[in-house]
Scaffold this active site. Structure first.
Site, PDB file in Angstrom:
ATOM      1  N   ASP A   1      41.471 -26.422 -33.492  1.00 53.26           N
ATOM      2  CA  ASP A   1      40.205 -26.695 -32.810  1.00 53.26           C
ATOM      3  C   ASP A   1      40.454 -27.717 -31.695  1.00 53.26           C
ATOM      4  O   ASP A   1      40.898 -28.837 -31.968  1.00 53.26           O
ATOM      5  CB  ASP A   1      39.192 -27.247 -33.818  1.00 53.26           C
ATOM      6  CG  ASP A   1      37.831 -27.481 -33.184  1.00 53.26           C
ATOM      7  OD1 ASP A   1      37.724 -27.458 -31.934  1.00 53.26           O
ATOM      8  OD2 ASP A   1      36.862 -27.688 -33.937  1.00 53.26           O
TER       9      ASP A   1
ATOM     10  N   ASP B   1      33.300 -20.372 -24.173  1.00 53.72           N
ATOM     11  CA  ASP B   1      31.976 -20.071 -24.733  1.00 53.72           C
ATOM     12  C   ASP B   1      30.919 -20.959 -24.068  1.00 53.72           C
ATOM     13  O   ASP B   1      31.115 -22.168 -23.969  1.00 53.72           O
ATOM     14  CB  ASP B   1      31.968 -20.338 -26.247  1.00 53.72           C
ATOM     15  CG  ASP B   1      33.010 -19.480 -26.964  1.00 53.72           C
ATOM     16  OD1 ASP B   1      33.333 -18.393 -26.451  1.00 53.72           O
ATOM     17  OD2 ASP B   1      33.487 -19.900 -28.026  1.00 53.72           O
TER      18      ASP B   1
ATOM     19  N   LYS C   1      22.418 -23.596 -25.530  1.00 55.04           N
ATOM     20  CA  LYS C   1      21.365 -24.541 -25.955  1.00 55.04           C
ATOM     21  C   LYS C   1      21.789 -25.984 -25.671  1.00 55.04           C
ATOM     22  O   LYS C   1      22.930 -26.364 -25.924  1.00 55.04           O
ATOM     23  CB  LYS C   1      21.093 -24.380 -27.452  1.00 55.04           C
ATOM     24  CG  LYS C   1      20.482 -23.040 -27.821  1.00 55.04           C
ATOM     25  CD  LYS C   1      20.063 -23.060 -29.264  1.00 55.04           C
ATOM     26  CE  LYS C   1      19.618 -21.727 -29.829  1.00 55.04           C
ATOM     27  NZ  LYS C   1      19.150 -20.713 -28.972  1.00 55.04           N
TER      28      LYS C   1
ATOM     29  N   ASP D   1      32.562 -16.133 -15.438  1.00 52.54           N
ATOM     30  CA  ASP D   1      31.545 -15.407 -14.652  1.00 52.54           C
ATOM     31  C   ASP D   1      30.162 -15.959 -14.980  1.00 52.54           C
ATOM     32  O   ASP D   1      29.164 -15.482 -14.439  1.00 52.54           O
ATOM     33  CB  ASP D   1      31.572 -13.919 -14.975  1.00 52.54           C
ATOM     34  CG  ASP D   1      31.062 -13.641 -16.365  1.00 52.54           C
ATOM     35  OD1 ASP D   1      31.451 -14.379 -17.301  1.00 52.54           O
ATOM     36  OD2 ASP D   1      30.246 -12.706 -16.545  1.00 52.54           O
TER      37      ASP D   1
ATOM     38  N   GLU E   1      41.230 -11.166 -20.511  1.00 57.57           N
ATOM     39  CA  GLU E   1      40.504 -10.027 -21.079  1.00 57.57           C
ATOM     40  C   GLU E   1      39.036 -10.032 -20.628  1.00 57.57           C
ATOM     41  O   GLU E   1      38.484  -9.010 -20.212  1.00 57.57           O
ATOM     42  CB  GLU E   1      40.570 -10.087 -22.613  1.00 57.57           C
ATOM     43  CG  GLU E   1      41.702  -9.287 -23.188  1.00 57.57           C
ATOM     44  CD  GLU E   1      42.612 -10.114 -24.080  1.00 57.57           C
ATOM     45  OE1 GLU E   1      42.354 -11.317 -24.285  1.00 57.57           O
ATOM     46  OE2 GLU E   1      43.611  -9.547 -24.552  1.00 57.57           O
TER      47      GLU E   1
HETATM   48  N1  SAM Z   1      40.139 -16.946 -22.714  1.00 64.42           N
HETATM   49  C1  SAM Z   1      39.914 -15.604 -23.209  1.00 64.42           C
HETATM   50  C2  SAM Z   1      39.529 -14.704 -22.080  1.00 64.42           C
HETATM   51  O1  SAM Z   1      39.172 -15.204 -20.999  1.00 64.42           O
HETATM   52  O2  SAM Z   1      39.567 -13.477 -22.250  1.00 64.42           O
HETATM   53  C3  SAM Z   1      38.884 -15.603 -24.358  1.00 64.42           C
HETATM   54  C4  SAM Z   1      37.496 -16.058 -23.983  1.00 64.42           C
HETATM   55  S1  SAM Z   1      36.414 -16.196 -25.391  1.00 64.42           S
HETATM   56  C5  SAM Z   1      34.808 -16.157 -24.745  1.00 64.42           C
HETATM   57  C6  SAM Z   1      36.532 -17.920 -25.784  1.00 64.42           C
HETATM   58  C7  SAM Z   1      37.586 -18.230 -26.816  1.00 64.42           C
HETATM   59  O3  SAM Z   1      37.691 -19.640 -26.956  1.00 64.42           O
HETATM   60  C8  SAM Z   1      37.272 -17.660 -28.188  1.00 64.42           C
HETATM   61  O4  SAM Z   1      38.386 -16.917 -28.665  1.00 64.42           O
HETATM   62  C9  SAM Z   1      37.003 -18.897 -29.034  1.00 64.42           C
HETATM   63  O5  SAM Z   1      37.376 -18.734 -30.400  1.00 64.42           O
HETATM   64  C10 SAM Z   1      37.854 -19.939 -28.336  1.00 64.42           C
HETATM   65  N2  SAM Z   1      37.377 -21.311 -28.548  1.00 64.42           N
HETATM   66  C11 SAM Z   1      36.119 -21.754 -28.367  1.00 64.42           C
HETATM   67  N3  SAM Z   1      36.019 -23.057 -28.687  1.00 64.42           N
HETATM   68  C12 SAM Z   1      37.264 -23.451 -29.081  1.00 64.42           C
HETATM   69  C13 SAM Z   1      37.802 -24.669 -29.547  1.00 64.42           C
HETATM   70  N4  SAM Z   1      37.032 -25.766 -29.688  1.00 64.42           N
HETATM   71  N5  SAM Z   1      39.119 -24.725 -29.852  1.00 64.42           N
HETATM   72  C14 SAM Z   1      39.904 -23.613 -29.715  1.00 64.42           C
HETATM   73  N6  SAM Z   1      39.440 -22.418 -29.299  1.00 64.42           N
HETATM   74  C15 SAM Z   1      38.132 -22.332 -28.979  1.00 64.42           C
END
Ligand code: SAM
Length: 234
Positions: free
Chosen positions: A112, A134, A138, A170, A211
């Site tokens: 994390d 992500d 909120k 985006d 991706e």
């Molecule tokens: N970077 C990739 C792409 O652009 O295709 C994946 C984007 S996806 C929306 C965001 C990724 O960030 C998810 O796989 C999520 O599990 C990871 N993620 C979100 N918060 C995180 C954190 N605090 N530590 C590690 N990974 C995290």
């Protein structure tokens, strides 16, 4: 930064491609994989000893299934890469790809990023990539955004003074928020911003699509990108 209800709409898309089913055996596969670093905190300050070559370290936080990092590592053998992903079900997909096409300069960590400062010594990382993080639309979840002031402060602890942070998305709401958090920061400053990366001749040079970038640009969404660098100490 407070996001107005209208602004919150800009963020809303979280979950469209995000929800991943729990994959049976993923946790065990990651614990056994030679491409995933176990007890990664023990390498803080000496990551280069984990790689065959002593060379600069670049990381992607929230690497998802690893497409971006695998292409980047294949293109840049002169850099060591570390991918950080919180969920085993997602990381498992990257591990499966590495098994088919191993790269000596790339490893993964299931971790994390809220605890990122435990993984690296001060200044150990030369570049941080955040791709399609992500949005956490909120207000009450704003601190979870990977470009929140708390995360920017953590990144500043581990980044080299001449390093940089690159962020693509985006999601215009998240991007505007991120531009503001960098502008408000006394540790980072903006070096470049574009609201249409794929039509920006300079910033698009050498761009490797993630991706999510492939999915959302195929829908016609413009891709935003910012580059932030550490503010020089006064
Ligand atoms: N970077 C990739 C792409 O652009 O295709 C994946 C984007 S996806 C929306 C965001 C990724 O960030 C998810 O796989 C999520 O599990 C990871 N993620 C979100 N918060 C995180 C954190 N605090 N530590 C590690 N990974 C995290």
């Amino acid at each position: 930064m407070h996001i107005s209800p209208a602004g919150e709409d800009l963020f809303k898309r979280q979950g469209e491609f995000m929800r991943l089913r729990n994959i049976p055996g993923a946790k065990e596969a990651i614990a056994d994989s030679k491409y995933c670093v176990q007890e990664p905190e023990t390498f803080a300050g000496q990551w280069n000893r984990h790689f065959p070559k002593d060379q600069p370290l670049h990381i992607e936080i929230g690497m998802g299934k690893g497409k971006f990092l695998m292409e980047l590592a294949a293109t840049h053998p002169e850099i060591n890469y570390l991918g950080i992903e919180r969920y085993t079900s997602v990381l498992y997909r990257a591990v499966q790809k590495m098994e088919l096409c191993p790269l000596p300069n790339l490893y993964f960590v299931c971790f994390d990023a809220a605890r990122i400062t435990e993984l690296f010594a001060p200044g150990e990382v030369e570049r941080i990539y955040l791709n399609f993080s992500d949005p956490w639309p909120k207000d009450r979840h704003a601190r979870r955004r990977l470009t929140s002031p708390d995360f920017l402060a953590r990144y500043r602890e581990i980044i080299d003074g001449k390093g940089r942070l690159e962020f693509k998305t985006d999601n215009r709401g998240l991007f505007d928020y991120s531009v503001e958090t960098v502008k408000d920061s006394d540790q980072w400053e903006l070096a470049a911003v574009t609201y249409d990366l794929h039509h920006d001749e300079t910033l698009c040079q050498g761009n490797i699509m993630t991706e999510y970038e492939e999915k959302f640009s195929a829908l016609g969404n413009p891709i935003c990108k910012l580059i932030a660098v550490p503010r020089p100490c006064i």
